[in-house]
Design a protein around this motif. Structure first.
Motif, PDB file in Angstrom:
ATOM      1  N   ASP A   1      40.287  59.574 -19.193  1.00 15.09           N
ATOM      2  CA  ASP A   1      40.329  58.201 -19.708  1.00 15.09           C
ATOM      3  C   ASP A   1      40.215  57.190 -18.564  1.00 15.09           C
ATOM      4  N   LEU A   2      40.940  57.452 -17.454  1.00 17.41           N
ATOM      5  CA  LEU A   2      40.930  56.505 -16.328  1.00 17.41           C
ATOM      6  C   LEU A   2      39.524  56.405 -15.726  1.00 17.41           C
ATOM      7  N   GLU A   3      38.916  57.551 -15.469  1.00 16.39           N
ATOM      8  CA  GLU A   3      37.569  57.532 -14.867  1.00 16.39           C
ATOM      9  C   GLU A   3      36.510  57.065 -15.862  1.00 16.39           C
ATOM     10  N   GLY A   4      36.804  57.232 -17.154  1.00 12.49           N
ATOM     11  CA  GLY A   4      35.860  56.815 -18.194  1.00 12.49           C
ATOM     12  C   GLY A   4      36.024  55.351 -18.586  1.00 12.49           C
ATOM     13  N   ARG A   5      36.838  54.603 -17.837  1.00 10.97           N
ATOM     14  CA  ARG A   5      37.066  53.154 -18.039  1.00 10.97           C
ATOM     15  C   ARG A   5      37.660  52.870 -19.408  1.00 10.97           C
ATOM     16  N   LYS A   6      38.398  53.870 -19.964  1.00 18.86           N
ATOM     17  CA  LYS A   6      38.996  53.686 -21.294  1.00 18.86           C
ATOM     18  C   LYS A   6      40.391  53.118 -21.228  1.00 18.86           C
ATOM     19  N   THR A   7      40.966  52.998 -20.023  1.00 16.05           N
ATOM     20  CA  THR A   7      42.358  52.555 -19.934  1.00 16.05           C
ATOM     21  C   THR A   7      42.433  51.064 -19.609  1.00 16.05           C
ATOM     22  N   THR A   8      43.589  50.483 -19.947  1.00 15.22           N
ATOM     23  CA  THR A   8      43.898  49.113 -19.529  1.00 15.22           C
ATOM     24  C   THR A   8      45.287  49.144 -18.912  1.00 15.22           C
TER      25      THR A   8
ATOM     26  N   GLY B   1      39.578  43.129 -13.851  1.00 15.04           N
ATOM     27  CA  GLY B   1      40.720  42.266 -14.149  1.00 15.04           C
ATOM     28  C   GLY B   1      41.703  42.821 -15.168  1.00 15.04           C
ATOM     29  N   ALA B   2      41.308  43.803 -15.967  1.00 19.01           N
ATOM     30  CA  ALA B   2      42.228  44.359 -16.970  1.00 19.01           C
ATOM     31  C   ALA B   2      42.797  45.701 -16.537  1.00 19.01           C
TER      32      ALA B   2
ATOM     33  N   ARG C   1      51.002  31.219  -9.259  1.00 18.77           N
ATOM     34  CA  ARG C   1      51.097  30.354  -8.072  1.00 18.77           C
ATOM     35  C   ARG C   1      50.099  29.206  -8.137  1.00 18.77           C
ATOM     36  N   GLY C   2      49.467  29.026  -9.288  1.00 21.13           N
ATOM     37  CA  GLY C   2      48.551  27.898  -9.418  1.00 21.13           C
ATOM     38  C   GLY C   2      47.178  28.150  -8.817  1.00 21.13           C
ATOM     39  N   ILE C   3      46.816  29.415  -8.681  1.00 24.02           N
ATOM     40  CA  ILE C   3      45.490  29.744  -8.129  1.00 24.02           C
ATOM     41  C   ILE C   3      44.526  29.989  -9.287  1.00 24.02           C
ATOM     42  N   ARG C   4      43.307  29.554  -9.109  1.00 26.92           N
ATOM     43  CA  ARG C   4      42.318  29.703 -10.174  1.00 26.92           C
ATOM     44  C   ARG C   4      41.678  31.087 -10.054  1.00 26.92           C
ATOM     45  N   VAL C   5      41.937  31.945 -11.031  1.00 23.18           N
ATOM     46  CA  VAL C   5      41.497  33.337 -10.941  1.00 23.18           C
ATOM     47  C   VAL C   5      40.273  33.556 -11.826  1.00 23.18           C
ATOM     48  N   ILE C   6      39.203  34.038 -11.213  1.00 25.46           N
ATOM     49  CA  ILE C   6      38.011  34.452 -11.948  1.00 25.46           C
ATOM     50  C   ILE C   6      38.016  35.984 -11.921  1.00 25.46           C
ATOM     51  N   THR C   7      37.818  36.625 -13.065  1.00 26.59           N
ATOM     52  CA  THR C   7      37.842  38.096 -13.079  1.00 26.59           C
ATOM     53  C   THR C   7      36.528  38.652 -13.635  1.00 26.59           C
ATOM     54  N   THR C   8      36.338  39.968 -13.418  1.00 26.10           N
ATOM     55  CA  THR C   8      35.270  40.699 -14.100  1.00 26.10           C
ATOM     56  C   THR C   8      35.909  41.797 -14.946  1.00 26.10           C
ATOM     57  N   VAL C   9      35.291  42.091 -16.085  1.00 22.26           N
ATOM     58  CA  VAL C   9      35.733  43.178 -16.974  1.00 22.26           C
ATOM     59  C   VAL C   9      34.495  43.722 -17.687  1.00 22.26           C
ATOM     60  N   SER C  10      34.694  44.870 -18.395  1.00 26.12           N
ATOM     61  CA  SER C  10      33.530  45.481 -19.057  1.00 26.12           C
ATOM     62  C   SER C  10      33.482  45.282 -20.573  1.00 26.12           C
ATOM     63  N   THR C  11      34.588  44.882 -21.214  1.00 29.26           N
ATOM     64  CA  THR C  11      34.574  44.813 -22.689  1.00 29.26           C
ATOM     65  C   THR C  11      35.319  43.565 -23.190  1.00 29.26           C
ATOM     66  N   ASP C  12      35.123  43.264 -24.480  1.00 29.43           N
ATOM     67  CA  ASP C  12      35.819  42.122 -25.094  1.00 29.43           C
ATOM     68  C   ASP C  12      37.339  42.320 -25.056  1.00 29.43           C
ATOM     69  N   ASP C  13      37.788  43.533 -25.366  1.00 29.27           N
ATOM     70  CA  ASP C  13      39.238  43.782 -25.368  1.00 29.27           C
ATOM     71  C   ASP C  13      39.826  43.543 -23.982  1.00 29.27           C
ATOM     72  N   LYS C  14      39.101  43.999 -22.963  1.00 28.41           N
ATOM     73  CA  LYS C  14      39.595  43.802 -21.598  1.00 28.41           C
ATOM     74  C   LYS C  14      39.561  42.316 -21.232  1.00 28.41           C
ATOM     75  N   GLU C  15      38.547  41.611 -21.729  1.00 22.01           N
ATOM     76  CA  GLU C  15      38.496  40.159 -21.456  1.00 22.01           C
ATOM     77  C   GLU C  15      39.743  39.473 -22.016  1.00 22.01           C
TER      78      GLU C  15
ATOM     79  N   LEU D   1      42.725  40.731 -22.564  1.00 19.52           N
ATOM     80  CA  LEU D   1      43.902  41.048 -21.734  1.00 19.52           C
ATOM     81  C   LEU D   1      43.885  40.260 -20.430  1.00 19.52           C
ATOM     82  N   SER D   2      42.709  40.143 -19.842  1.00 14.54           N
ATOM     83  CA  SER D   2      42.597  39.436 -18.561  1.00 14.54           C
ATOM     84  C   SER D   2      42.941  37.957 -18.743  1.00 14.54           C
ATOM     85  N   ARG D   3      42.472  37.372 -19.836  1.00 15.11           N
ATOM     86  CA  ARG D   3      42.811  35.957 -20.096  1.00 15.11           C
ATOM     87  C   ARG D   3      44.312  35.800 -20.344  1.00 15.11           C
ATOM     88  N   GLU D   4      44.896  36.741 -21.111  1.00 17.99           N
ATOM     89  CA  GLU D   4      46.348  36.658 -21.367  1.00 17.99           C
ATOM     90  C   GLU D   4      47.142  36.734 -20.060  1.00 17.99           C
TER      91      GLU D   4
END
Ligand SMILES: NC(=O)c1ccc[n+]([C@@H]2O[C@H](COP(=O)([O-])OP(=O)(O)OC[C@H]3O[C@@H](n4cnc5c(N)ncnc54)[C@H](OP(=O)(O)O)[C@@H]3O)[C@@H](O)[C@H]2O)c1
Length: 321
Positions: A307-314, A146-147, A161-175, A177-180
């Motif tokens: 960084d991209l493959e190491g999941r370090k990017t957002t 999600g991030a 559009r009023g859709i309820r989105v559930i996401t997955t992420v790997s870290t607190d920082d990404k969580e 961003l996903s909520r924002e």
């Protein structure tokens, strides 16, 4: 000119910054001086050889820049115009040959960095929710990573559009961003994702799963769907999904699975302009925010891929020539 070149498939270290011949625009083509270059996960699949590509080659397919020359028969574009593209091979370079058929004018007020990082991921999000499964307001869907670049765009467009989105992420920082971006619920991969999704949807499951993670999420994605739900498997950041017995779809609720790719959802100029226009207009009117998580000098494409493959990017990441 300077460009990144790959002479053998492999890890990020095969991305070498070298001098190559200046390209020339032929019929139907634009010669563009790049201002910003989009980096996409597919660039890593091609670099490793997971997707076929002859070597040597200059990676990348996305960017923004200013036209230096136009081919003899090009009438829609002029020298000095700023264009963006998501299907211009050899984009990790100071100059790129862009087929005029895939060039998109960049509106005033959209920066080169944003235009270079928005088109490929944005049009992907667009076809996923317009042409594969278009959720109705109030429906729940699951978006993995999600991030990430596509994930943040998908979440904003869906939530808007009023859709309820559930996401997955790997870290607190990404969580965060996903909520924002508008996620109503954010899960971790180590959760029992399907059980959590059922809990959150009154036991029903989600109408659609947009899954660009692949190997590590595929089973949870299937198990999270409601009866007749749609799994759009649009990538494999964690690896390709193993062979699968289609009969399982019946028992799991007469599910749908598709494995789409952008080229088949931008089949002609009208379809390309529709998707690109919707994304660029949403950016211009402020309803879609493109997060540029990091920029890298063109010479440091190797670090960007690590960084991209190491999941370090957002969000989206770009190279600057
Ligand atoms: N089919 C198409 O038309 C199309 C077009 C564009 C993109 N895509 C696909 O969409 C996906 C997202 O692309 P993107 O460019 O926006 O990348 P991205 O989402 O910004 O980056 C990939 C994300 O995947 C997550 N991930 C989960 N497991 C991973 C693993 N083992 N290794 C690396 N990352 C992992 C990471 O987020 P967490 O750390 O939160 O898990 C990572 O940040 C990719 O699979 C890409 O190939 C498909």
């Amino acid at each position: 000119m300077r460009a990144i070149q790959v002479s053998e498939h492999g890890g990020p270290e095969v991305l070498r910054y070298v001098e190559v011949a200046d390209p020339q625009a032929g019929p139907g083509q634009l010669l563009v001086r790049t201002e910003a270059i989009g980096i996409n996960f597919i660039d890593t699949y091609i670099r490793t050889g997971r997707y076929p590509q002859a070597v040597p080659y200059v990676p990348g397919s996305e960017g923004t820049g200013v036209i230096l020359a136009v081919g003899a028969d090009v009438t829609d574009f002029s020298v000095g115009d700023r264009v963006a593209w998501a299907a211009g091979p050899g984009s990790y370079a100071e100059q790129v040959i862009v087929p005029a058929a895939v060039a998109i004018p960049v509106p005033e007020g959209v920066s080169p960095e944003v235009a270079a990082s928005a088109l490929l991921q944005g049009m992907t999000a667009h076809y996923l929710i317009e042409s594969i499964y278009k959720p109705a307001p109030g429906e729940a869907v699951l978006v993995h990573a999600g991030a990430g670049g596509v994930g943040l765009i998908l979440t904003q467009l869906l939530a808007g559009r009023g859709i309820r989105v559930i996401t997955t992420v790997s870290t607190d920082d990404k969580e965060k961003l996903s909520r924002e971006a508008g996620a109503a619920e954010v899960l971790r991969y180590e959760d029992d994702i399907a059980a959590r999704v059922r809990e959150l949807t009154g036991g029903v499951g989600v109408a659609a799963v947009y899954d660009g993670v692949g190997a590590s999420t595929f089973e949870a994605s299937l198990a999270s769907l409601r009866v007749r739900g749609m799994l759009a498997l649009f990538g494999g950041a964690s690896g390709p999904v193993p062979e699968f017995d289609l009969q399982r779809l019946a028992g799991a609720g007469s599910l749908f699975v598709t494995r789409p790719t952008l080229v088949h959802y931008t089949r002609d100029r009208a379809e390309l302009l529709w998707r690109a226009g919707d994304i660029l207009n949403a950016i211009a009117d402020g309803s879609l925010r493109i997060r540029i998580g990091a920029t890298y000098p063109l010479a440091e494409a190797e670090r960007a891929h690590r960084d991209l493959e190491g999941r370090k990017t957002t969000g989206s990441i770009v190279l600057l020539p």
